[in-house]
Design a protein around this motif. Sequence first.
Motif, PDB file in Angstrom:
ATOM      1  N   VAL A 136       1.243  -1.246   0.109  1.00  0.00           N
ATOM      2  CA  VAL A 136       0.213  -0.035  -0.043  1.00  0.00           C
ATOM      3  C   VAL A 136       0.591   1.039  -0.065  1.00  0.00           C
ATOM      4  O   VAL A 136       0.327   2.060  -0.684  1.00  0.00           O
ATOM      5  N   ILE A 137       1.694   1.652   0.979  1.00  0.00           N
ATOM      6  CA  ILE A 137       2.873   2.444   0.896  1.00  0.00           C
ATOM      7  C   ILE A 137       3.556   2.858  -0.113  1.00  0.00           C
ATOM      8  O   ILE A 137       3.419   3.626  -0.730  1.00  0.00           O
ATOM      9  N   VAL A 138       3.835   1.780  -0.961  1.00  0.00           N
ATOM     10  CA  VAL A 138       5.128   1.430  -2.082  1.00  0.00           C
ATOM     11  C   VAL A 138       3.786   1.872  -3.301  1.00  0.00           C
ATOM     12  O   VAL A 138       4.343   2.457  -3.975  1.00  0.00           O
ATOM     13  N   LEU A 149      14.488  11.452  -2.306  1.00  0.00           N
ATOM     14  CA  LEU A 149      15.099  11.248  -0.949  1.00  0.00           C
ATOM     15  C   LEU A 149      13.903  10.735  -0.199  1.00  0.00           C
ATOM     16  O   LEU A 149      13.899   9.967   0.443  1.00  0.00           O
ATOM     17  N   VAL A 150      13.017  11.589   0.006  1.00  0.00           N
ATOM     18  CA  VAL A 150      11.909  11.391   1.813  1.00  0.00           C
ATOM     19  C   VAL A 150      10.800  10.586   0.303  1.00  0.00           C
ATOM     20  O   VAL A 150      11.362   9.535   1.810  1.00  0.00           O
ATOM     21  N   LEU A 151      10.892  10.563  -0.318  1.00  0.00           N
ATOM     22  CA  LEU A 151      10.221   9.078  -0.842  1.00  0.00           C
ATOM     23  C   LEU A 151      10.532   7.811  -0.981  1.00  0.00           C
ATOM     24  O   LEU A 151      10.260   6.775   0.060  1.00  0.00           O
ATOM     25  N   ARG A 152      12.176   7.544  -0.745  1.00  0.00           N
ATOM     26  CA  ARG A 152      12.923   6.745  -0.860  1.00  0.00           C
ATOM     27  C   ARG A 152      12.919   6.654   0.879  1.00  0.00           C
ATOM     28  O   ARG A 152      12.633   5.293   1.281  1.00  0.00           O
ATOM     29  N   ILE A 153      12.970   7.373   1.609  1.00  0.00           N
ATOM     30  CA  ILE A 153      13.249   7.377   3.395  1.00  0.00           C
ATOM     31  C   ILE A 153      11.892   6.186   3.253  1.00  0.00           C
ATOM     32  O   ILE A 153      12.178   5.959   4.123  1.00  0.00           O
ATOM     33  N   ILE A 154      11.085   6.986   2.818  1.00  0.00           N
ATOM     34  CA  ILE A 154       9.005   6.190   3.460  1.00  0.00           C
ATOM     35  C   ILE A 154       9.001   5.240   2.666  1.00  0.00           C
ATOM     36  O   ILE A 154       9.185   3.840   3.701  1.00  0.00           O
ATOM     37  N   ASN A 155       9.827   4.709   1.823  1.00  0.00           N
ATOM     38  CA  ASN A 155       9.742   3.180   1.131  1.00  0.00           C
ATOM     39  C   ASN A 155      10.978   2.465   1.668  1.00  0.00           C
ATOM     40  O   ASN A 155      10.713   1.284   2.629  1.00  0.00           O
ATOM     41  N   ALA A 156      12.420   3.056   2.091  1.00  0.00           N
ATOM     42  CA  ALA A 156      12.673   2.450   3.148  1.00  0.00           C
ATOM     43  C   ALA A 156      12.662   1.221   4.649  1.00  0.00           C
ATOM     44  O   ALA A 156      12.895   0.585   4.995  1.00  0.00           O
ATOM     45  N   ALA A 204       9.652  -2.388   8.215  1.00  0.00           N
ATOM     46  CA  ALA A 204       9.058  -2.854   8.923  1.00  0.00           C
ATOM     47  C   ALA A 204       8.490  -4.365   8.420  1.00  0.00           C
ATOM     48  O   ALA A 204       7.752  -4.991   9.928  1.00  0.00           O
ATOM     49  N   ALA A 205       8.359  -4.203   7.204  1.00  0.00           N
ATOM     50  CA  ALA A 205       8.050  -5.680   6.624  1.00  0.00           C
ATOM     51  C   ALA A 205       8.728  -6.681   7.094  1.00  0.00           C
ATOM     52  O   ALA A 205       8.074  -7.324   7.158  1.00  0.00           O
ATOM     53  N   THR A 219      17.359  -1.488  -1.311  1.00  0.00           N
ATOM     54  CA  THR A 219      16.910   0.095  -0.763  1.00  0.00           C
ATOM     55  C   THR A 219      17.461   0.512  -0.247  1.00  0.00           C
ATOM     56  O   THR A 219      17.832   2.137  -0.493  1.00  0.00           O
ATOM     57  N   LEU A 220      18.656   0.337   0.604  1.00  0.00           N
ATOM     58  CA  LEU A 220      20.103   0.527   0.792  1.00  0.00           C
ATOM     59  C   LEU A 220      20.408   1.460  -0.535  1.00  0.00           C
ATOM     60  O   LEU A 220      20.908   3.455  -0.252  1.00  0.00           O
ATOM     61  N   GLU A 221      20.841   1.253  -1.480  1.00  0.00           N
ATOM     62  CA  GLU A 221      21.530   1.635  -2.786  1.00  0.00           C
ATOM     63  C   GLU A 221      20.482   2.991  -3.364  1.00  0.00           C
ATOM     64  O   GLU A 221      20.959   3.513  -3.416  1.00  0.00           O
ATOM     65  N   LEU A 222      18.681   2.916  -3.505  1.00  0.00           N
ATOM     66  CA  LEU A 222      18.266   3.711  -3.630  1.00  0.00           C
ATOM     67  C   LEU A 222      18.147   4.822  -3.386  1.00  0.00           C
ATOM     68  O   LEU A 222      18.419   6.187  -3.442  1.00  0.00           O
ATOM     69  N   VAL A 223      18.759   4.913  -1.595  1.00  0.00           N
ATOM     70  CA  VAL A 223      19.001   5.902  -1.119  1.00  0.00           C
ATOM     71  C   VAL A 223      20.071   6.441  -1.043  1.00  0.00           C
ATOM     72  O   VAL A 223      19.963   7.645  -1.066  1.00  0.00           O
ATOM     73  N   VAL A 224      21.720   5.902  -1.286  1.00  0.00           N
ATOM     74  CA  VAL A 224      22.414   6.643  -0.759  1.00  0.00           C
ATOM     75  C   VAL A 224      22.608   6.894  -1.741  1.00  0.00           C
ATOM     76  O   VAL A 224      22.686   8.209  -1.803  1.00  0.00           O
ATOM     77  N   PHE A 225      22.170   6.354  -3.342  1.00  0.00           N
ATOM     78  CA  PHE A 225      21.868   7.705  -4.811  1.00  0.00           C
ATOM     79  C   PHE A 225      21.527   8.858  -5.036  1.00  0.00           C
ATOM     80  O   PHE A 225      21.363   9.857  -5.250  1.00  0.00           O
ATOM     81  N   ALA A 226      20.262   7.991  -3.876  1.00  0.00           N
ATOM     82  CA  ALA A 226      19.075   9.673  -3.947  1.00  0.00           C
ATOM     83  C   ALA A 226      20.340  10.543  -3.198  1.00  0.00           C
ATOM     84  O   ALA A 226      19.692  11.971  -3.673  1.00  0.00           O
ATOM     85  N   ALA A 227      20.314   9.858  -2.497  1.00  0.00           N
ATOM     86  CA  ALA A 227      21.175  11.034  -1.719  1.00  0.00           C
ATOM     87  C   ALA A 227      22.374  11.742  -1.763  1.00  0.00           C
ATOM     88  O   ALA A 227      23.478  12.831  -1.705  1.00  0.00           O
ATOM     89  N   VAL A 228      22.964  11.302  -2.668  1.00  0.00           N
ATOM     90  CA  VAL A 228      24.273  12.421  -3.360  1.00  0.00           C
ATOM     91  C   VAL A 228      24.184  12.717  -4.475  1.00  0.00           C
ATOM     92  O   VAL A 228      25.313  12.987  -5.814  1.00  0.00           O
ATOM     93  N   ASP A 229      22.696  12.555  -5.172  1.00  0.00           N
ATOM     94  CA  ASP A 229      22.517  13.368  -6.189  1.00  0.00           C
ATOM     95  C   ASP A 229      23.082  14.867  -6.690  1.00  0.00           C
ATOM     96  O   ASP A 229      24.132  14.921  -7.650  1.00  0.00           O
ATOM     97  N   ARG A 230      23.165  16.005  -5.477  1.00  0.00           N
ATOM     98  CA  ARG A 230      24.086  16.924  -5.609  1.00  0.00           C
ATOM     99  C   ARG A 230      25.551  17.126  -5.970  1.00  0.00           C
ATOM    100  O   ARG A 230      26.009  17.969  -6.624  1.00  0.00           O
ATOM    101  N   VAL A 231      25.788  15.614  -5.478  1.00  0.00           N
ATOM    102  CA  VAL A 231      27.191  15.530  -5.008  1.00  0.00           C
ATOM    103  C   VAL A 231      27.593  15.234  -6.435  1.00  0.00           C
ATOM    104  O   VAL A 231      28.407  15.500  -7.605  1.00  0.00           O
ATOM    105  N   THR A 232      26.857  14.483  -7.171  1.00  0.00           N
ATOM    106  CA  THR A 232      27.039  14.075  -8.524  1.00  0.00           C
ATOM    107  C   THR A 232      27.215  15.045  -9.446  1.00  0.00           C
ATOM    108  O   THR A 232      27.786  15.403 -11.004  1.00  0.00           O
TER     109      THR A 232
END
Length: 375
Positions: free
Chosen positions: A175-177, A203-210, A215-216, A251-264
Amino acid sequence: MHYHIPSLRSQSGCIVPKLATSKVPFSDGFTFQRIILIVAAATTGATILITLFLTGLHIRYYTNPAEQKLIIRIIWIPAIFSIFGLACIASYTAAPYIEPFAKLCETIALASIFLLCVNYIIPDPLSAPTTTIGDLCVEIGCRGNPSSLRNKSQRSKSSALWLKRTWIAVFQYPVIVFATTIATEVTTALLCPTSLAYSRARLVLRIINALSTSAAITAIINYSLRLKQALAGRHVARKLACFKGLVILATLELVVFAAVDRVTLRDATPRLTYFDWIIGVPAVIICLEMVLFVLSFVWAFSPSPYRRGSLAGGFGRRTMRVVVDAVNLTDIAKGIGMAFGSRKGAHATTAGGAVLESSHVTTKTEDRTGSSGEL
């Protein structure tokens, strides 16, 4: 190939830097995108072949459809991830719209592995149209009188409320995803892909998914640990280890790569562009990893426990049945309905602590001998 987004033309403030789109070849006309596309195509092909091989073995020994249809959904996930990854590399333009659907497919597999663990104790648990959490609790063995316990955690673990909460924790995930997938599509359509607002939204959406994923997975682990004795001989630990490893890593990779968008964006070069960084690199990593995961699935989800007796019908007919069973998601829909429907049946315990008998339980008296022996 240049990166074009039609919506950018109507966004006066959206500027795509030159280093985000320039394509300078490394050698012999091969750009970085072309190189990783070749790598991704090769690894995706290998993943698909191994997946088809393992699926074919289950089709050959399709003796327990209630369990094996769930297993087949799970073993298809590496191939699905690889195909989505390859598509993202092939078209950076379509990638932001394609990527969220891989996560949506993952939710089906995670719910299926939970139902598989339930199925090991209760054969075909959702077959009855009026099944409730209370019915399942009777068969799983929820015991105790929650009103006689002072400790809140003990009350929740000794009654059907424990199973209800576990069920909610697992089935909130699809449901969340689904909701975050819609939000991602809207965000991609409305925001400039190189803007700070877009990066933050991703980043926010991927954190919610994470968090939803965590939880699951935690609920499934707690379920398997609580019912460890009943699940003995089913090799649940290896199945959970392989599948959880895939889900957690992705899941971790999605969050990490979303977090480094500005760096790249600052680190982009004419040969390794911004979109190579945020789309191409994560996608090719996923494709490489899926080969390893699908190999582990051959070990974890082996069809050997189902090799018994002879089957009616030809291989082609069984193949059609397997495909229909696997893509029929009515059990997932029913699981979601049970999770968020009425709580009636969640308190199915008597004053003395014994669990109330239900019509669903009394009718499910078929042979409990599982594919790996008697429970």
